[in-house]
Design an enzyme around this catalytic site. Structure first.
Site, PDB file in Angstrom:
ATOM      1  N   LYS A  14      -7.178  43.162 -70.359  1.00 62.56           N
ATOM      2  CA  LYS A  14      -8.186  43.222 -71.433  1.00 62.56           C
ATOM      3  C   LYS A  14      -8.222  44.599 -72.083  1.00 62.56           C
ATOM      4  O   LYS A  14      -8.206  44.719 -73.295  1.00 62.56           O
ATOM      5  CB  LYS A  14      -9.604  42.957 -70.877  1.00 62.56           C
ATOM      6  CG  LYS A  14      -9.875  41.554 -70.426  1.00 62.56           C
ATOM      7  CD  LYS A  14     -11.357  41.363 -70.106  1.00 62.56           C
ATOM      8  CE  LYS A  14     -11.880  42.209 -68.978  1.00 62.56           C
ATOM      9  NZ  LYS A  14     -11.308  41.931 -67.653  1.00 62.56           N
ATOM     10  N   ARG A  86     -20.731  39.711 -68.786  1.00 62.14           N
ATOM     11  CA  ARG A  86     -20.059  39.293 -67.558  1.00 62.14           C
ATOM     12  C   ARG A  86     -20.896  38.286 -66.786  1.00 62.14           C
ATOM     13  O   ARG A  86     -20.470  37.816 -65.746  1.00 62.14           O
ATOM     14  CB  ARG A  86     -19.829  40.521 -66.690  1.00 62.14           C
ATOM     15  CG  ARG A  86     -18.352  40.895 -66.497  1.00 62.14           C
ATOM     16  CD  ARG A  86     -18.353  42.087 -65.600  1.00 62.14           C
ATOM     17  NE  ARG A  86     -17.118  42.497 -65.036  1.00 62.14           N
ATOM     18  CZ  ARG A  86     -16.352  43.466 -65.508  1.00 62.14           C
ATOM     19  NH1 ARG A  86     -16.633  44.052 -66.643  1.00 62.14           N
ATOM     20  NH2 ARG A  86     -15.290  43.851 -64.842  1.00 62.14           N
ATOM     21  N   ARG A 125      -2.294  50.017 -61.008  1.00 62.27           N
ATOM     22  CA  ARG A 125      -2.832  50.713 -62.185  1.00 62.27           C
ATOM     23  C   ARG A 125      -3.118  52.187 -61.882  1.00 62.27           C
ATOM     24  O   ARG A 125      -3.684  52.523 -60.854  1.00 62.27           O
ATOM     25  CB  ARG A 125      -4.129  49.992 -62.541  1.00 62.27           C
ATOM     26  CG  ARG A 125      -4.745  50.312 -63.836  1.00 62.27           C
ATOM     27  CD  ARG A 125      -5.541  49.142 -64.349  1.00 62.27           C
ATOM     28  NE  ARG A 125      -6.707  48.799 -63.539  1.00 62.27           N
ATOM     29  CZ  ARG A 125      -7.526  47.798 -63.848  1.00 62.27           C
ATOM     30  NH1 ARG A 125      -7.314  47.073 -64.911  1.00 62.27           N
ATOM     31  NH2 ARG A 125      -8.556  47.528 -63.077  1.00 62.27           N
ATOM     32  N   ARG A 158      -8.243  54.368 -59.798  1.00 62.77           N
ATOM     33  CA  ARG A 158      -9.680  54.092 -59.778  1.00 62.77           C
ATOM     34  C   ARG A 158     -10.110  53.731 -58.365  1.00 62.77           C
ATOM     35  O   ARG A 158      -9.382  53.051 -57.639  1.00 62.77           O
ATOM     36  CB  ARG A 158      -9.964  52.883 -60.688  1.00 62.77           C
ATOM     37  CG  ARG A 158     -10.354  53.260 -62.082  1.00 62.77           C
ATOM     38  CD  ARG A 158     -10.375  52.073 -62.979  1.00 62.77           C
ATOM     39  NE  ARG A 158     -11.224  50.970 -62.525  1.00 62.77           N
ATOM     40  CZ  ARG A 158     -11.478  49.886 -63.250  1.00 62.77           C
ATOM     41  NH1 ARG A 158     -10.953  49.780 -64.448  1.00 62.77           N
ATOM     42  NH2 ARG A 158     -12.243  48.921 -62.790  1.00 62.77           N
ATOM     43  N   ARG A 169     -13.510  41.555 -56.535  1.00 67.40           N
ATOM     44  CA  ARG A 169     -13.817  41.523 -57.976  1.00 67.40           C
ATOM     45  C   ARG A 169     -13.349  40.203 -58.605  1.00 67.40           C
ATOM     46  O   ARG A 169     -13.998  39.673 -59.494  1.00 67.40           O
ATOM     47  CB  ARG A 169     -13.170  42.724 -58.679  1.00 67.40           C
ATOM     48  CG  ARG A 169     -13.965  44.005 -58.409  1.00 67.40           C
ATOM     49  CD  ARG A 169     -13.148  45.248 -58.619  1.00 67.40           C
ATOM     50  NE  ARG A 169     -12.698  45.431 -59.966  1.00 67.40           N
ATOM     51  CZ  ARG A 169     -11.615  46.127 -60.297  1.00 67.40           C
ATOM     52  NH1 ARG A 169     -10.866  46.696 -59.374  1.00 67.40           N
ATOM     53  NH2 ARG A 169     -11.285  46.275 -61.546  1.00 67.40           N
TER      54      ARG A 169
END
Ligand code: AMP
Length: 222
Positions: A14, A86, A125, A158, A169
């Site tokens: 996203k 969300r 990531r 992160r 998540r």
């Protein structure tokens, strides 16, 4: 005036796609996760309250998130919302505040990808501490490990991008965010886009999906 919501599970791309589309279509990109991380970094009151939720992979309570995003959104003329809403409660509040401002969500883009792909994308990531450029160690590694190609800054992971938190998540997404798909389908604005493949390929699919349904030339065909 155009307002677009980007939806999809963590790791689906996203953020990457939102940056490109916002630039192309002249939309203000509002990413709730980025706003929360900035608050956590700056140790604001909101950041201190939100930190434990973000670190654990759970959702930050609606009442903390809604004003943070909607105040900025209502200040801007045209926005691309990334990571918000969300929950159904957030979407209902967004609709309510927008209706008061005589605005509506023009499109909700839903990006999809299989769960193993999502986990690999999340865990791989890295982002630059200095310029915030993003890479993935599996499919777009930096030339020198741990160092940003753009500015030479240090790449960091992160705190919530580990396998255990990623699984959680994704479960939170299935339980709390997936029901939003029906909310936007019922409103007639849902655009489903396959999120696997090269980023440029996915970007073209998004533009085509929006152009197929949109009278706005700025999101015209690729
Ligand atoms: P993201 O950068 O979108 O993956 O978001 C990172 C984390 O920020 C999430 O796991 C949540 O803890 C929190 N977060 C971001 N957006 C929202 C939202 N709209 N509602 C609640 N929590 C959120």
């Amino acid at each position: 005036m155009t307002d677009i919501v980007f939806m999809g599970p963590p790791g689906v791309g996203k953020g990457t796609q939102a940056v490109v589309l916002a630039e192309r279509a002249g939309l203000i990109h509002l990413a709730s996760g980025d706003l929360l991380r900035a608050n956590i970094r700056d140790q604001t009151e909101l950041g201190l309250l939100a930190k434990s939720y973000v670190d654990s992979g759970g959702l930050v309570p609606d009442e903390l998130v809604v004003d943070m995003v909607l105040d900025r959104m209502l200040d801007a003329v045209a926005t691309l919302l990334d990571g918000f809403p969300r929950t159904v409660a957030q979407a209902v509040e967004l609709d309510r505040r927008f209706a008061l401002a005589h605005r509506r969500i023009d499109a909700a883009v839903l990006l999809t990808a299989p769960r193993p792909t999502l986990i690999r994308r999340i865990v791989g990531r890295r982002s630059c501490r200095q310029c915030r450029a993003q890479i993935n160690i599996y499919h777009s590694p930096s030339r020198v490990e741990g160092i940003c190609d753009v500015c030479g800054g240090k790449l960091m992971t992160r705190s919530d991008d580990n396998t255990a938190t990623a699984q959680l998540r994704l479960d939170v997404y299935d339980d709390q965010t997936r029901p939003l798909v029906e909310h936007y389908r019922a409103a007639g604005v849902l655009r489903e886009v396959e999120g696997t493949g090269e980023p440029a390929e996915v970007g073209s699919r998004i533009v085509a999906a929006l152009a197929a349904a949109s009278p706005h030339p700025m999101v015209g065909s690729p």
